[in-house]
Enzyme design. Structure first.
Site, mmCIF file in Angstrom:
data_model
loop_
_atom_site.group_PDB
_atom_site.id
_atom_site.type_symbol
_atom_site.label_atom_id
_atom_site.label_comp_id
_atom_site.label_asym_id
_atom_site.label_seq_id
_atom_site.Cartn_x
_atom_site.Cartn_y
_atom_site.Cartn_z
ATOM 1 N N ASP A 143 -2.909 -4.183 -9.776
ATOM 2 C CA ASP A 143 -1.982 -3.054 -9.745
ATOM 3 C C ASP A 143 -0.643 -3.469 -10.339
ATOM 4 O O ASP A 143 0.048 -4.335 -9.795
ATOM 5 C CB ASP A 143 -1.784 -2.588 -8.296
ATOM 6 N N GLY A 169 0.489 2.149 3.728
ATOM 7 C CA GLY A 169 0.083 2.770 4.984
ATOM 8 C C GLY A 169 -0.434 4.188 4.857
ATOM 9 O O GLY A 169 -0.396 4.947 5.829
ATOM 10 N N ASP A 215 -9.477 5.140 -6.154
ATOM 11 C CA ASP A 215 -8.587 4.019 -5.822
ATOM 12 C C ASP A 215 -7.636 4.471 -4.719
ATOM 13 O O ASP A 215 -7.003 5.527 -4.823
ATOM 14 C CB ASP A 215 -7.803 3.629 -7.083
ATOM 15 N N GLY A 228 -6.769 3.928 -0.205
ATOM 16 C CA GLY A 228 -7.233 4.429 1.083
ATOM 17 C C GLY A 228 -8.656 4.049 1.435
ATOM 18 O O GLY A 228 -9.229 4.609 2.372
ATOM 19 N N SER A 234 -7.075 -3.983 0.664
ATOM 20 C CA SER A 234 -7.012 -4.578 1.999
ATOM 21 C C SER A 234 -8.388 -4.633 2.652
ATOM 22 O O SER A 234 -8.652 -5.522 3.467
ATOM 23 C CB SER A 234 -6.031 -3.796 2.881
HETATM 24 ZN ZN ZN Z 1 -4.995 0.457 -8.390
#
Ligand code: ZN
Length: 210
Positions: A26, A133, A163, A165, A186
């Site tokens: 990213d 978040g 992409d 969530g 994550s």
């Molecule tokens: Zn991304």
């Protein structure tokens, strides 16, 4: 972004061994979105046998994309919202990379329609980039269906990805929305065992290699 930057070599090796298809990087410039991450020199310095999938969340990328191609991109995605000249950006990318366009949650699916002859990947964001978040936006499934319809109507072979969530809990239901590519951050790196996390994600989504 979610890997441990102090141990990036080890993190890359773990996802290589777990059979990741790509490493998704990213790129944020602090202008298009609030965070600031890495640019071409750091991307070029990442030594891995994985293909590099660059997600550019940068403002007006037209003069900048060649540096990212030269930094070793296999796939390069930019945002339609980030430029007044998305078609020109696609021309600047050339044919040596898989060319992608991304859509923020607030952008309609039909924003990609005029570009369909010149893209190989459409990335639908399920969160707004650069704010942490956030949960998977509920409108994402409908937009994925709309994008897939546009792709089918075009007759072209275009990868449709999602992409943001993605968790170990919802990855299976996201896969059932018919996407070709799921980006996980994550869900792979949190909890310390990237190899096991990735293996469980892959099992949960019924993985095929891209
Ligand atoms: Zn991304």
């Amino acid at each position: 972004m979610t890997a441990d930057w102090m141990c990036m070599g080890d993190e890359l090796r773990r996802i290589e061994e777990a059979g990741a298809d790509f490493v998704h990087i990213d790129v944020m410039d602090g202008v298009f979105c609030p965070q600031l991450t890495v640019g071409p020199p750091v991307i070029a310095a990442l030594k891995t046998r994985l293909r590099k999938d660059l997600h550019l969340m940068i403002d007006e990328p037209v003069e900048k994309v060649r540096a990212y191609v030269e930094a070793g991109a296999s796939m390069l995605t930019f945002h339609v919202e980030a430029t007044r000249h998305p078609h020109r950006v696609l021309q600047a990318l050339g044919s040596s990379v898989v060319r992608g366009v991304a859509l923020n949650p607030g952008t309609p699916a039909n924003a990609v329609e005029p570009l369909l002859d010149d893209v190989e990947l459409i990335l639908v964001l399920a969160v707004n980039p650069g704010w942490s978040g956030q949960r998977f936006a509920p409108g994402t499934e409908k937009k994925l269906h709309e994008v897939k319809e546009l792709v089918e109507r075009s007759g072209r072979s275009v990868i449709v990805g999602v992409d943001g969530g993605v968790t170990r809990e919802n990855a299976g239901s996201i896969a059932s929305m018919g996407v070709d590519l799921i980006v996980a951050g994550s869900a792979v790196f949190d909890g310390g065992d990237a190899r096991a996390n990735l293996a469980s994600l892959q099992a949960g989504v019924g993985r095929r290699s891209v």
